[in-house]
Design a protein around this motif. Sequence first.
Motif, PDB file in Angstrom:
ATOM      1  N   LEU A 104      35.245  45.151  30.083  1.00 51.17           N
ATOM      2  CA  LEU A 104      36.684  45.299  29.872  1.00 51.17           C
ATOM      3  C   LEU A 104      37.291  46.221  30.925  1.00 51.17           C
ATOM      4  N   GLN A 105      36.607  47.309  31.215  1.00 50.19           N
ATOM      5  CA  GLN A 105      37.114  48.216  32.244  1.00 50.19           C
ATOM      6  C   GLN A 105      37.171  47.520  33.608  1.00 50.19           C
ATOM      7  N   ARG A 106      36.140  46.743  33.891  1.00 52.53           N
ATOM      8  CA  ARG A 106      36.123  46.011  35.164  1.00 52.53           C
ATOM      9  C   ARG A 106      37.267  45.007  35.217  1.00 52.53           C
ATOM     10  N   LEU A 107      37.536  44.386  34.055  1.00 55.16           N
ATOM     11  CA  LEU A 107      38.626  43.422  33.983  1.00 55.16           C
ATOM     12  C   LEU A 107      39.965  44.106  34.256  1.00 55.16           C
ATOM     13  N   LYS A 108      40.178  45.260  33.630  1.00 56.54           N
ATOM     14  CA  LYS A 108      41.443  45.974  33.815  1.00 56.54           C
ATOM     15  C   LYS A 108      41.656  46.373  35.273  1.00 56.54           C
ATOM     16  N   GLU A 109      40.569  46.720  35.945  1.00 57.19           N
ATOM     17  CA  GLU A 109      40.685  47.167  37.330  1.00 57.19           C
ATOM     18  C   GLU A 109      40.839  46.007  38.305  1.00 57.19           C
ATOM     19  N   SER A 110      40.291  44.858  37.917  1.00 58.48           N
ATOM     20  CA  SER A 110      40.244  43.747  38.875  1.00 58.48           C
ATOM     21  C   SER A 110      41.493  42.885  38.864  1.00 58.48           C
ATOM     22  N   ILE A 111      42.268  42.940  37.790  1.00 60.49           N
ATOM     23  CA  ILE A 111      43.446  42.079  37.746  1.00 60.49           C
ATOM     24  C   ILE A 111      44.720  42.889  37.958  1.00 60.49           C
ATOM     25  N   LYS A 112      45.763  42.188  38.340  1.00 62.10           N
ATOM     26  CA  LYS A 112      47.015  42.859  38.705  1.00 62.10           C
ATOM     27  C   LYS A 112      47.717  43.445  37.488  1.00 62.10           C
ATOM     28  N   ASN A 113      47.544  42.846  36.309  1.00 58.16           N
ATOM     29  CA  ASN A 113      48.274  43.274  35.121  1.00 58.16           C
ATOM     30  C   ASN A 113      47.304  43.593  33.991  1.00 58.16           C
ATOM     31  N   PRO A 114      46.786  44.834  33.921  1.00 58.34           N
ATOM     32  CA  PRO A 114      45.810  45.178  32.877  1.00 58.34           C
ATOM     33  C   PRO A 114      46.399  45.099  31.470  1.00 58.34           C
ATOM     34  N   LYS A 115      47.723  45.312  31.329  1.00 58.42           N
ATOM     35  CA  LYS A 115      48.344  45.210  30.011  1.00 58.42           C
ATOM     36  C   LYS A 115      48.185  43.786  29.476  1.00 58.42           C
ATOM     37  N   GLN A 116      48.410  42.817  30.373  1.00 52.75           N
ATOM     38  CA  GLN A 116      48.303  41.421  29.956  1.00 52.75           C
ATOM     39  C   GLN A 116      46.876  41.063  29.577  1.00 52.75           C
ATOM     40  N   ALA A 117      45.912  41.725  30.251  1.00 51.34           N
ATOM     41  CA  ALA A 117      44.505  41.484  29.920  1.00 51.34           C
ATOM     42  C   ALA A 117      44.213  41.906  28.486  1.00 51.34           C
ATOM     43  N   GLU A 118      44.739  43.077  28.105  1.00 50.14           N
ATOM     44  CA  GLU A 118      44.516  43.547  26.733  1.00 50.14           C
ATOM     45  C   GLU A 118      45.175  42.606  25.727  1.00 50.14           C
ATOM     46  N   LEU A 119      46.395  42.160  26.036  1.00 54.26           N
ATOM     47  CA  LEU A 119      47.076  41.229  25.137  1.00 54.26           C
ATOM     48  C   LEU A 119      46.315  39.912  25.015  1.00 54.26           C
ATOM     49  N   THR A 120      45.725  39.485  26.117  1.00 55.67           N
ATOM     50  CA  THR A 120      44.936  38.249  26.086  1.00 55.67           C
ATOM     51  C   THR A 120      43.753  38.397  25.138  1.00 55.67           C
ATOM     52  N   ILE A 121      43.108  39.540  25.184  1.00 54.57           N
ATOM     53  CA  ILE A 121      41.965  39.799  24.298  1.00 54.57           C
ATOM     54  C   ILE A 121      42.430  39.796  22.842  1.00 54.57           C
ATOM     55  N   ILE A 122      43.585  40.417  22.610  1.00 55.70           N
ATOM     56  CA  ILE A 122      44.123  40.479  21.246  1.00 55.70           C
ATOM     57  C   ILE A 122      44.468  39.081  20.740  1.00 55.70           C
ATOM     58  N   ARG A 123      45.047  38.261  21.610  1.00 52.61           N
ATOM     59  CA  ARG A 123      45.375  36.880  21.226  1.00 52.61           C
ATOM     60  C   ARG A 123      44.108  36.105  20.869  1.00 52.61           C
ATOM     61  N   LEU A 124      43.021  36.407  21.585  1.00 51.81           N
ATOM     62  CA  LEU A 124      41.749  35.752  21.261  1.00 51.81           C
ATOM     63  C   LEU A 124      41.285  36.148  19.865  1.00 51.81           C
ATOM     64  N   TYR A 125      41.418  37.429  19.513  1.00 50.08           N
ATOM     65  CA  TYR A 125      41.072  37.860  18.153  1.00 50.08           C
ATOM     66  C   TYR A 125      41.883  37.059  17.127  1.00 50.08           C
ATOM     67  N   ALA A 126      43.178  36.890  17.428  1.00 51.72           N
ATOM     68  CA  ALA A 126      44.039  36.150  16.499  1.00 51.72           C
ATOM     69  C   ALA A 126      43.604  34.694  16.406  1.00 51.72           C
ATOM     70  N   ARG A 127      43.247  34.101  17.562  1.00 55.77           N
ATOM     71  CA  ARG A 127      42.821  32.695  17.557  1.00 55.77           C
ATOM     72  C   ARG A 127      41.531  32.518  16.771  1.00 55.77           C
ATOM     73  N   TRP A 128      40.686  33.519  16.810  1.00 53.53           N
ATOM     74  CA  TRP A 128      39.422  33.454  16.073  1.00 53.53           C
ATOM     75  C   TRP A 128      39.608  33.920  14.623  1.00 53.53           C
ATOM     76  N   GLU A 129      40.877  34.155  14.222  1.00 52.67           N
ATOM     77  CA  GLU A 129      41.253  34.562  12.873  1.00 52.67           C
ATOM     78  C   GLU A 129      40.651  35.915  12.485  1.00 52.67           C
ATOM     79  N   GLU A 130      40.413  36.756  13.479  1.00 54.05           N
ATOM     80  CA  GLU A 130      39.973  38.136  13.233  1.00 54.05           C
ATOM     81  C   GLU A 130      41.232  39.009  13.218  1.00 54.05           C
ATOM     82  N   TYR A 131      42.051  38.801  12.163  1.00 54.84           N
ATOM     83  CA  TYR A 131      43.387  39.396  12.130  1.00 54.84           C
ATOM     84  C   TYR A 131      43.343  40.927  12.062  1.00 54.84           C
TER      85      TYR A 131
END
Length: 604
Positions: free
Chosen positions: A291-318
Amino acid sequence: MLYLNWTDFSSRKLKMGLLLLALITGLGGCGQHQAVDHTGQEVAAKTDKPVDTSAQKSGDDRGCSYFHFLWGRHAELAAEYEKALAAYEKSLQCKPDAEFVHRKIPLLLLRLNRGEEAILRLRQYLVHHPKDTISRMLLAKVYIRQGEFQKAAAQYRRIHQLDAQDTTALLLLSELYLAENKYDMAKTALRDVLTVDERSYSAHLLLARLLVAEDNFEAGQRHYEQALDITWSEGLQLELADVLTRQKKYGQAVGLYQEILHHDEQNEEAQVALIHIYLLQGKERKAIAELQRLKESIKNPKQAELTIIRLYARWEEYDKAIASLEEFLQKYESSEARYLLAALRFQEGQYEKVLLDLQKVDHEATEYEDSLFLQVRTLKELNRHHEAVQALESALAQEEGRTPDLYILLAGIYQFIGQVEQCRNTFQRALEVYPEDEQVLYEYGLFLDYRGEQDAALEIMERIIAMDSEHAGALNYVGYTWADKKKNLTEALQYISRAAKLKPDNGYIRDSLGWVHYQQGEYEKARKSLEMAVELAPDDPAILDHLAETYLALGLPEKAKQTWRKALDMYQEYKEEQAGKGKEDQESKRIQEKIHRLETGESK
C-alpha cells in the motif's frame, strides 16, 4: 500565365456541361439515346454498329442501374430516405439482379421504421437466392431489431448449415442466446465455434465468462488461459486473477498480478488487488508495504485509498469500508468520500448518520444531485416527508442545480403524502421549464390516469408517441387504454406489439398484450401472454385478475378461482402496507364477488 476572359470561360463551361450531359445520357440507358450537335440541338444518335437491345429487353441495363444507384446514394447521404428508396427501386428496375441494391433497400426501410417491409423484401429475395449468407445475416439483424429473436436465431443456424467453416454466425447466435438468458444454448453454439476454430479468441472468452458465472471455475479458468494464449492483455489477465482469487488460489493469483505489474508497474487495479490478497492471507505487513508503495508510485494517493475502500464495498465488507472512510475523512475532506460513506451507512440502516454526512457534500460537487436523491430516500425511510419536500424545493429554487428528475421526485412525494394539487402543480412547473421532456410528460400522464383523468392522460401519451414513436411506455398506455375500453382493438394490438418488441421482458406490457387478445376473443393467445406476464411480474394482482378472467373464458373455472384467490391475497397485503388507500379495497371487493359467483355456480 494564360489569360482567359469570362466569355470564353462561360462558353467552355457550357460545352463541358453539354459533354457531361451527353456522357450521362449515353450511360443512362433509361430512354431513347440521343446525341447533341454543336448547336445544342438533339439529333438521332448515329453508329456504324447495330444497336444491341437484348439487355434492354431483358430489363438488364447496368448503366441505367448505376445512374439511379448514384442518385439514391446521394439522397441517402443527405438523409432523404424516401427519395433514396425511390431511386434504388428504379435501379432494380434497370437491373433486377443487382445484389448490392437488394441489400441496400432493407436497410433504408429500417431507417424509415418499415421493418416488416424490410423482412418481406429479404425473404422474397432469399426464395431465389437461398444460399446468399450476407442477405441472411441482414435478415437476422432486422429480426433482432423487431424483437423476433427466435427467427433471427433460425437464420444464424441456416447460415452455419450453408457454410460450416464460417464461425461468425455461430458467435452472433451465442450472443443472441445470451441476450435471452439461454445459457446452455449459448454454450453449445460457442463449443460449435471451437470445433471449427479451436483458436477463436471470442469463443474462449465468452465461454470462460459463462462458465465462471455458473461457478464452474475450473472449466472457466481453462478457457481464460486459452484466450490469453491467443491474445494476451492486462484486462483479461486481471479477470483470470480475480477468478483465481474467488477460488482461494492466492498463490496463482499473486503470480498473475505480479506479471501484470512487470509489464505496467503503474497498473493501479493490479496493485490494489494484490493488497487485497495479502489481507485475505493475513499477510498484513506485506499488504501495508504494498500500500505504501502504491501511494508513492501513483500521482493521486488519495484516489488509491478510495479505490481500496470501494473494493471493500464491492466485496460487501461494509464495516471495513466504513471504518476506512472515517479514517480517510479525518485526513482529507472530500465530497466523493462523504457521499460514499453516506451510501454505505444507508445500506446498513444508519439513517441519522447518513443525513449528517450528506450535509457536508459540496453543492458544486458532481455527487451533489446523487446526494440529494439519497437524502430524500433517507427522509422517506424516516417518515419525514415534509423535510424531503423542503430539501427538493430548496434545490429547485436554485436554477443551476435544477433537473427534470428533481421535479418528478418532488411530485412523487407530494402524491405519496396526499397533496394532490401540489403534485399537479409540480408537474406543470416542470413542463414550463422542460415542455418537451418525455419523462416529465410520461410521469404526468400516469398521474392524470391515477386521478381518473384518462382523456387528458391519453392526450399526453399520444403527444409523447408523436415525439418518439419508440416510447414503449406511452405505446403500452395508449394500447391498453383502448383495449380496456374495447375500442380501436386492431390499433391497440399494433401499439402494444411494438412496445413488447422494444421491451420483451416487461411483465406489464405482456399483460397489456394478453388483455388486448382477450378483448379480441383470442383467449389462447391471451393465456400465453398473461402467463408470461405473471412470470415476469409475479407480485401484481391486476395481472392475476386478467389471467383469471382468461381461464374462465377458456372453461377452466378452478384455475380461475385459484388465480383470483392469489390476487385477493395480494390486494389484502397492499391494503395493510398502504393503510387502506381505497383503491385496493374496491379491487378486493370486486374479486371477492367473482370468487363468490364461481363458488355458488353463478354465471360470469
